[in-house]
Design a protein around this motif. Structure first.
Motif, PDB file in Angstrom:
ATOM      1  N   PRO A 180     -75.517 -22.703  41.175  1.00  0.00           N
ATOM      2  CA  PRO A 180     -75.882 -23.820  42.052  1.00  0.00           C
ATOM      3  C   PRO A 180     -75.059 -23.899  43.335  1.00  0.00           C
ATOM      4  N   PHE A 181     -73.860 -23.325  43.336  1.00  0.00           N
ATOM      5  CA  PHE A 181     -73.058 -23.305  44.566  1.00  0.00           C
ATOM      6  C   PHE A 181     -72.136 -22.093  44.515  1.00  0.00           C
ATOM      7  N   ARG A 182     -71.749 -21.618  45.694  1.00  0.00           N
ATOM      8  CA  ARG A 182     -70.891 -20.436  45.791  1.00  0.00           C
ATOM      9  C   ARG A 182     -69.433 -20.858  45.642  1.00  0.00           C
ATOM     10  N   ALA A 183     -68.654 -20.029  44.927  1.00  0.00           N
ATOM     11  CA  ALA A 183     -67.237 -20.329  44.701  1.00  0.00           C
ATOM     12  C   ALA A 183     -66.494 -19.029  44.443  1.00  0.00           C
ATOM     13  N   TRP A 184     -65.191 -19.070  44.686  1.00  0.00           N
ATOM     14  CA  TRP A 184     -64.318 -17.946  44.351  1.00  0.00           C
ATOM     15  C   TRP A 184     -63.739 -18.188  42.964  1.00  0.00           C
ATOM     16  N   LYS A 185     -63.891 -17.202  42.085  1.00  0.00           N
ATOM     17  CA  LYS A 185     -63.473 -17.336  40.699  1.00  0.00           C
ATOM     18  C   LYS A 185     -62.648 -16.129  40.287  1.00  0.00           C
ATOM     19  N   ASP A 186     -61.843 -16.308  39.225  1.00  0.00           N
ATOM     20  CA  ASP A 186     -61.261 -15.155  38.532  1.00  0.00           C
ATOM     21  C   ASP A 186     -61.467 -15.258  37.027  1.00  0.00           C
ATOM     22  N   VAL A 187     -62.066 -16.364  36.565  1.00  0.00           N
ATOM     23  CA  VAL A 187     -62.489 -16.526  35.171  1.00  0.00           C
ATOM     24  C   VAL A 187     -63.930 -17.023  35.180  1.00  0.00           C
ATOM     25  N   VAL A 188     -64.791 -16.375  34.420  1.00  0.00           N
ATOM     26  CA  VAL A 188     -66.153 -16.870  34.244  1.00  0.00           C
ATOM     27  C   VAL A 188     -66.417 -16.946  32.747  1.00  0.00           C
ATOM     28  N   SER A 189     -66.837 -18.122  32.288  1.00  0.00           N
ATOM     29  CA  SER A 189     -67.111 -18.310  30.866  1.00  0.00           C
ATOM     30  C   SER A 189     -68.562 -17.954  30.588  1.00  0.00           C
ATOM     31  N   VAL A 190     -68.775 -17.123  29.551  1.00  0.00           N
ATOM     32  CA  VAL A 190     -70.106 -16.620  29.219  1.00  0.00           C
ATOM     33  C   VAL A 190     -70.444 -17.066  27.798  1.00  0.00           C
ATOM     34  N   LYS A 191     -71.526 -17.815  27.650  1.00  0.00           N
ATOM     35  CA  LYS A 191     -71.923 -18.334  26.352  1.00  0.00           C
ATOM     36  C   LYS A 191     -72.644 -17.262  25.539  1.00  0.00           C
TER      37      LYS A 191
END
Length: 493
Positions: free
Chosen positions: A442-453
């Motif tokens: 829904p929006f762009r962001a800088w991440k280093d952790v992404v949680s995957v269900k």
């Protein structure tokens, strides 16, 4: 993962019997529910909860100080405990620098076991005495960490913690974590600069009657260890004050090795302004916020309701699915069925302070040169027993799992075919989450952790910039990392 209701030591060898036993052992303790709401504390205790962590700030372009890791008697959540600490503090000292600064940390290991330090989220060299997770510092030995931040390093909320494979979960759960703040452009936006800033380090602990850490055998290391004592800055339900005619800026770190925090503030939305890697382009209003282990979020809160005290709640969240291990072993691991109070936010006068309209633009990364796929699951490995896996393989220290070229962009598809949420973390380079199950974020962001269900595929886009060498990617449920869900990443110049 930021949840919006409207957006939708050394490899531990376990045979199957021991693995299953650890999976069910003490779920009543490790995943136990708290009482519904705790009583508020007096104002003196609330102030000490905010101000107790020492601050080390760079001066003249240099941050230099002494840091040690040791067992120390501390008070956490109103209980006396013997924990692993940095400089005798829970959480460890807060470090603050600016882009271009040099950091020199004289580290001493006073633990009875080896350790090292990972500078989570910082874009710095991954070799030498910088963010090198392959360093091994034996008990009683010292090492000076030194690195210089790029002059264009983004402002943001980062952190440091141990990362010696096989002991990561144990040492983080023991208390070893501290904030690393990079000041910069985001902090100079007028509305943010004028806000009241508070840091929240979320940690949980599992202690016996004498205040010692419960042994590993009493915890569910298969699902990921959790403790029934939850703290904010090492304290029990601190109160955060919104001064008159100000916004409150909460800068939140999930420093727990396994616990997810699903946060909600009574009668107030969160206005998200930054994620793991720094600022958003504009504030995003969220009714609640889900933080996986290792994730950070920065939110603004407006005191625009009736003056009073409002509870910051940890809502129930189920991160372990039905049918774990074929349906007979775990079933549905018990989730806390009542909200738990982590802190309170109070104000004496209603405010109409405006939010910033714009923050810092985020440029989309260019199209990738390559697409890779990483499947996360668990299974039996010959000679090892149960392990957590990437693409059917358990971690091997001497194997290079993924080779990439410096100055390229890649898409990685992270596919969870298991029965638990898995937060995926890459060292050294932030990424943008492109989509989940084919639907754009829904929006762009800088991440280093992404949680995957379970059953989900998250596509991330990452540019490999500046620093070549060997580092890792892994599940940030740190028992899963210690049990094999990690890969070696070689960035070639």
């Amino acid at each position: 993962m930021y949840h919006c209701q409207h957006c939708e030591k050394t490899m531990v060898k376990l045979d199957r019997r021991k693995f299953l036993a650890l999976g069910v052992a003490s779920l009543g303790t490790a995943l136990a529910a708290h009482g519904l709401f705790r009583s508020s504390r007096d104002s003196t205790d609330a102030k000490s909860a905010i101000a107790s962590t020492p601050l080390y700030r760079s001066s003249g372009g240099l941050l230099e100080f002494n840091l040690d890791a040791r067992y120390h008697s501390v008070n956490v959540g109103g209980r006396s405990a013997q924990l692993m600490t940095y400089n005798g503090q829970i959480p460890g000292p807060r470090l603050e620098v600016r882009p271009g600064d040099t950091v020199r940390i004289h580290f001493s290991n006073r633990l009875p076991q080896p350790t090292n330090i990972h500078y989570h989220g910082l874009h710095i060299p991954i070799t030498g005495n910088a963010d090198n997770v392959f360093l091994h510092i034996p008990p009683g030995e010292n090492l000076t960490y030194e690195f210089t931040l790029n002059s264009d390093h983004p402002a943001g909320l980062f952190w440091y913690h141990p990362h010696l494979h096989g002991r990561v979960a144990e040492q983080l759960f023991g208390g070893l974590a501290g904030l690393f703040v990079v000041r910069g452009e985001l902090d100079e936006i007028p509305e943010i600069k004028a806000a009241s800033e508070q840091f929240l380090v979320l940690q949980d602990f599992a202690l016996d009657q004498q205040g010692k850490l419960l042994p590993e055998q009493s915890l569910s290391i298969m699902t990921g260890r959790e403790g029934d004592l939850m703290t904010v800055n090492g304290k029990n339900t601190p109160d955060f004050l919104i001064p008159p005619d100000q916004l409150l800026r909460l800068r939140i770190l999930n420093a727990s090795p396994s616990r997810f925090y699903r946060l909600s503030l009574e009668n107030h939305p969160f206005h998200l302004i930054a994620t793991d890697g720094g600022s958003l382009a504009e504030p995003v209003e969220l009714p609640e916020l889900l933080l996986a282990p290792g994730e950070r979020a920065e939110v603004l809160i407006r005191g625009d309701q009736e003056p009073g005290r409002y509870r910051l709640l940890n809502l129930p969240y189920q991160r372990v699915g039905m049918g774990m291990m074929g349906g007979g072993m775990m079933g549905n691991a018990p989730a806390n069925d009542a909200p738990q109070v982590l802190a309170t936010v109070s104000y004496d006068a209603k405010s109409s302070m405006p939010l910033p309209a714009q923050l810092i633009p985020i440029q989309p990364l260019p199209e990738p040169q390559q697409v890779r796929r990483f499947q996360m699951n668990h299974g039996m490995i010959r000679g090892q027993g149960m392990a957590f896996l990437f693409n059917g393989q358990s971690y091997e220290p001497g194997r290079i799992d993924t080779q990439v070229q410096l100055d390229t962009v890649e898409d990685w598809e992270i596919i969870n075919t298991g029965m638990m949420d898995h937060p995926f973390h890459v060292h050294g380079n932030a990424f943008q989450v492109v989509s989940r199950n084919g639907k754009p974020e829904p929006f762009r962001a800088w991440k280093d952790v992404v949680s995957v269900k379970p059953g989900e595929t998250a596509k991330i886009r990452m540019a490999f910039r500046d620093f070549a060498g060997k580092t890792v990617y892994h599940c940030h449920i740190l028992d899963h990392e210690d049990l094999g869900m990690m890969g070696n990443l070689e960035i070639r110049a």
